[in-house]
Design a protein around this motif. Structure first.
Motif, mmCIF file in Angstrom:
data_model
loop_
_atom_site.group_PDB
_atom_site.id
_atom_site.type_symbol
_atom_site.label_atom_id
_atom_site.label_comp_id
_atom_site.label_asym_id
_atom_site.label_seq_id
_atom_site.Cartn_x
_atom_site.Cartn_y
_atom_site.Cartn_z
ATOM 1 N N GLY A 1 -17.955 -4.515 -15.336
ATOM 2 C CA GLY A 1 -17.330 -4.552 -16.645
ATOM 3 C C GLY A 1 -16.217 -5.545 -16.860
ATOM 4 N N LEU A 2 -16.097 -6.542 -15.988
ATOM 5 C CA LEU A 2 -14.976 -7.462 -16.073
ATOM 6 C C LEU A 2 -15.357 -8.823 -15.521
ATOM 7 C CD1 LEU A 2 -13.908 -7.757 -12.891
ATOM 8 C CD2 LEU A 2 -12.969 -5.516 -13.362
ATOM 9 N N CYS A 3 -14.449 -9.782 -15.712
ATOM 10 C CA CYS A 3 -14.501 -11.064 -15.016
ATOM 11 C C CYS A 3 -13.242 -11.180 -14.163
ATOM 12 C CB CYS A 3 -14.547 -12.235 -15.994
ATOM 13 S SG CYS A 3 -16.010 -12.277 -17.044
ATOM 14 N N THR A 4 -13.383 -11.634 -12.926
ATOM 15 C CA THR A 4 -12.214 -11.914 -12.107
ATOM 16 C C THR A 4 -11.901 -13.397 -12.194
ATOM 17 O OG1 THR A 4 -13.462 -12.358 -10.067
ATOM 18 C CG2 THR A 4 -12.832 -10.068 -10.496
ATOM 19 N N LEU A 5 -10.616 -13.716 -12.268
ATOM 20 C CA LEU A 5 -10.160 -15.101 -12.316
ATOM 21 C C LEU A 5 -9.169 -15.300 -11.185
ATOM 22 C CD1 LEU A 5 -9.000 -17.063 -15.501
ATOM 23 C CD2 LEU A 5 -8.148 -17.516 -13.222
ATOM 24 N N SER A 6 -9.545 -16.125 -10.205
ATOM 25 C CA SER A 6 -8.677 -16.418 -9.066
ATOM 26 C C SER A 6 -8.140 -17.831 -9.192
ATOM 27 C CB SER A 6 -9.443 -16.269 -7.749
ATOM 28 O OG SER A 6 -9.929 -14.948 -7.598
ATOM 29 N N TYR A 7 -6.814 -17.976 -9.025
ATOM 30 C CA TYR A 7 -6.153 -19.274 -9.165
ATOM 31 C C TYR A 7 -5.068 -19.349 -8.105
ATOM 32 C CZ TYR A 7 -3.925 -23.278 -11.490
ATOM 33 O OH TYR A 7 -3.407 -24.514 -11.784
ATOM 34 N N LEU A 8 -5.108 -20.401 -7.294
ATOM 35 C CA LEU A 8 -4.191 -20.536 -6.171
ATOM 36 C C LEU A 8 -3.084 -21.549 -6.460
ATOM 37 C CD1 LEU A 8 -6.624 -20.653 -3.108
ATOM 38 C CD2 LEU A 8 -5.058 -18.809 -3.678
ATOM 39 N N LEU A 9 -1.866 -21.199 -6.030
ATOM 40 C CA LEU A 9 -0.763 -22.146 -5.999
ATOM 41 C C LEU A 9 -0.559 -22.700 -4.589
ATOM 42 C CD1 LEU A 9 1.825 -20.255 -8.259
ATOM 43 C CD2 LEU A 9 0.258 -22.098 -8.916
ATOM 44 N N GLY A 10 -1.160 -22.065 -3.587
ATOM 45 C CA GLY A 10 -1.075 -22.540 -2.212
ATOM 46 C C GLY A 10 -2.111 -21.859 -1.346
ATOM 47 N N GLY A 11 -2.510 -22.536 -0.245
ATOM 48 C CA GLY A 11 -3.442 -21.955 0.704
ATOM 49 C C GLY A 11 -4.898 -22.120 0.306
ATOM 50 N N PHE B 1 -9.769 -15.047 4.617
ATOM 51 C CA PHE B 1 -8.855 -16.132 4.971
ATOM 52 C C PHE B 1 -9.338 -16.785 6.265
ATOM 53 C CE2 PHE B 1 -6.473 -12.531 3.051
ATOM 54 C CZ PHE B 1 -6.344 -13.081 1.792
ATOM 55 N N ASP B 2 -10.541 -17.366 6.186
ATOM 56 C CA ASP B 2 -11.199 -17.854 7.396
ATOM 57 C C ASP B 2 -11.283 -19.374 7.476
ATOM 58 O OD1 ASP B 2 -13.032 -18.168 5.369
ATOM 59 O OD2 ASP B 2 -14.597 -16.922 6.272
ATOM 60 N N THR B 3 -10.524 -20.078 6.620
ATOM 61 C CA THR B 3 -10.463 -21.540 6.731
ATOM 62 C C THR B 3 -9.164 -21.942 7.412
ATOM 63 O OG1 THR B 3 -9.365 -21.841 4.599
ATOM 64 C CG2 THR B 3 -11.762 -21.751 4.570
ATOM 65 N N PRO B 4 -9.135 -23.098 8.100
ATOM 66 C CA PRO B 4 -7.917 -23.499 8.814
ATOM 67 C C PRO B 4 -6.698 -23.647 7.903
ATOM 68 C CG PRO B 4 -9.796 -24.817 9.521
ATOM 69 C CD PRO B 4 -10.254 -24.028 8.344
ATOM 70 N N ASP B 5 -6.926 -23.943 6.610
ATOM 71 C CA ASP B 5 -5.795 -24.155 5.700
ATOM 72 C C ASP B 5 -5.500 -22.928 4.832
ATOM 73 O OD1 ASP B 5 -8.212 -24.482 4.403
ATOM 74 O OD2 ASP B 5 -7.535 -26.106 3.099
ATOM 75 N N ALA B 6 -5.957 -21.747 5.255
ATOM 76 C CA ALA B 6 -5.762 -20.544 4.443
ATOM 77 C C ALA B 6 -4.288 -20.282 4.158
ATOM 78 C CB ALA B 6 -6.388 -19.333 5.133
ATOM 79 N N PHE B 7 -3.428 -20.548 5.128
ATOM 80 C CA PHE B 7 -1.994 -20.309 4.946
ATOM 81 C C PHE B 7 -1.192 -21.592 5.151
ATOM 82 C CE2 PHE B 7 -3.985 -16.348 6.178
ATOM 83 C CZ PHE B 7 -3.474 -15.447 5.258
ATOM 84 N N ALA B 8 -1.807 -22.711 4.847
ATOM 85 C CA ALA B 8 -1.183 -24.014 5.097
ATOM 86 C C ALA B 8 -0.042 -24.285 4.118
ATOM 87 C CB ALA B 8 -2.234 -25.122 4.996
ATOM 88 N N GLU C 1 -0.629 -18.432 -1.809
ATOM 89 C CA GLU C 1 -0.064 -17.884 -3.044
ATOM 90 C C GLU C 1 -1.188 -17.812 -4.074
ATOM 91 O OE1 GLU C 1 3.891 -18.160 -5.869
ATOM 92 O OE2 GLU C 1 3.454 -19.807 -4.486
ATOM 93 N N LEU C 2 -1.524 -16.585 -4.458
ATOM 94 C CA LEU C 2 -2.680 -16.322 -5.317
ATOM 95 C C LEU C 2 -2.253 -15.600 -6.585
ATOM 96 C CD1 LEU C 2 -5.791 -15.876 -5.921
ATOM 97 C CD2 LEU C 2 -5.576 -13.783 -4.555
ATOM 98 N N LEU C 3 -2.765 -16.073 -7.722
ATOM 99 C CA LEU C 3 -2.651 -15.356 -8.991
ATOM 100 C C LEU C 3 -4.051 -14.873 -9.337
ATOM 101 C CD1 LEU C 3 -0.400 -18.009 -10.652
ATOM 102 C CD2 LEU C 3 0.315 -15.657 -10.227
ATOM 103 N N GLN C 4 -4.229 -13.559 -9.340
ATOM 104 C CA GLN C 4 -5.549 -13.014 -9.648
ATOM 105 C C GLN C 4 -5.483 -12.115 -10.873
ATOM 106 O OE1 GLN C 4 -8.113 -10.344 -6.979
ATOM 107 N NE2 GLN C 4 -9.207 -12.287 -7.021
ATOM 108 N N SER C 5 -6.399 -12.380 -11.808
ATOM 109 C CA SER C 5 -6.466 -11.622 -13.050
ATOM 110 C C SER C 5 -7.850 -11.029 -13.217
ATOM 111 C CB SER C 5 -6.171 -12.527 -14.256
ATOM 112 O OG SER C 5 -4.948 -13.202 -14.098
ATOM 113 N N TRP C 6 -7.902 -9.903 -13.917
ATOM 114 C CA TRP C 6 -9.175 -9.361 -14.374
ATOM 115 C C TRP C 6 -9.179 -9.432 -15.885
ATOM 116 C CZ3 TRP C 6 -9.456 -4.063 -11.352
ATOM 117 C CH2 TRP C 6 -9.491 -4.327 -9.971
#
Length: 289
Positions: A62-72, A106-113, A118-123
């Protein structure tokens, strides 16, 4: 003056991954179609710690997820067979519709680079006529998102329509979502033409009516208001809103205009009737008690 001021509440997702949860709020469940808003990080971890913080497969309807990263970086996998690494400035837009399951790892080498994850997640709730649409997934690189400049402010339109720009993200109701970088002393604009609007301070501080608002706070405004928001230091501000869709029920990861539909989704997940991501099906998050 804002209609309401919401301070993000800290929530612990486990294994050191903490978020500020802004929406839903007891006195303000939604802003336009936005029914959920989380701000995670910035957080740094070792690779081993990061893998323990992985978000295992879980369902949505019943929704759309929107993921937007400021880092990582985050790796998305879903039951459509999509595998997509998202990095800062990109958009992951997943339409759950009648049902989808996905994981965020978080399985990429730059996950916490760099400065950390820093993640902004909205529904974003779907219109009632589209709540049972087919699930889908889109990724949009930063270069595809429209940008504009005003004095002291750089804007990127993540989704929807604002300031004469239109994002390629496949929204299903009138809305807007903007990422603003403001210099100290700059006026922070708020788009007109939307019934419900809000400003969230992701980093920094701005002033409105002689009151300072710092990181983790959302201000919600009525239509027609022209707030004079001034950045008091270099700041990252997210602007969001749109047309309201009517009452929605939310439980765990499920959103619907009908309570009985959520009960059905709960039963379907518990009984294993959701399809899991084909390359991430060895574990999942069980239905909460």
């Amino acid at each position: 003056m804002p209609t309401i001021v919401i301070d993000g509440r800290e929530a612990d997702l486990g294994h050191g991954l903490k978020v500020r949860r802004v929406l839903p709020f007891a006195r303000r469940r939604m802003v336009g179609p936005f029914i959920f808003f989380d701000h995670a990080g910035p957080v740094t971890m070792s690779c081993q710690e990061g893998r323990r913080a992985d978000v295992r497969p879980h369902p949505h309807i019943g929704l759309c997820t929107l993921s937007y990263l400021l880092g990582g970086a985050i790796t998305h996998r879903d039951s459509l067979g999509v595998k997509q690494v998202i990095r800062p400035g990109e958009v992951n837009w997943m339409t759950a519709g009648r049902g989808i399951a996905h994981s965020e790892r978080f399985d990429t080498p730059d996950a916490f680079a760099g400065g950390g994850l820093e993640l902004l997640q909205s529904w974003i709730a779907l219109p009632e006529a589209e709540e049972e649409c087919e699930p889908a997934f889109e990724n949009h690189p930063a270069a595809d998102l429209p940008e504009a400049d005003e004095p002291g402010v750089r804007m990127r339109l993540i989704a929807g329509d604002a300031f004469g720009m239109r994002s390629p993200v496949g929204v299903r109701s009138p809305m807007f979502y903007l990422h603003l970088e403001a210099e100290a002393g700059a006026r922070i604009p708020l788009p007109e033409g939307h019934a419900e609007r809000a400003a969230y301070v992701a980093r920094g501080e701005f002033e409105l009516d002689a009151q300072r608002h710092r990181t983790g706070r959302m201000l919600v405004f009525d239509a027609g208001e022209r707030p004079a928001m001034i950045a008091r230091e270099p700041s990252t501000v997210m602007l969001l809103g749109g047309e309201p869709l009517g009452e929605r029920h939310i439980w765990w990861n499920f959103v619907s205009s009908r309570r009985e539909r959520i009960e059905q989704a709960k039963a379907d997940w518990k009984a294993g009737r959701f399809v899991l991501p084909p390359d991430d099906r060895e574990e999942f998050i069980p239905l909460p008690e």
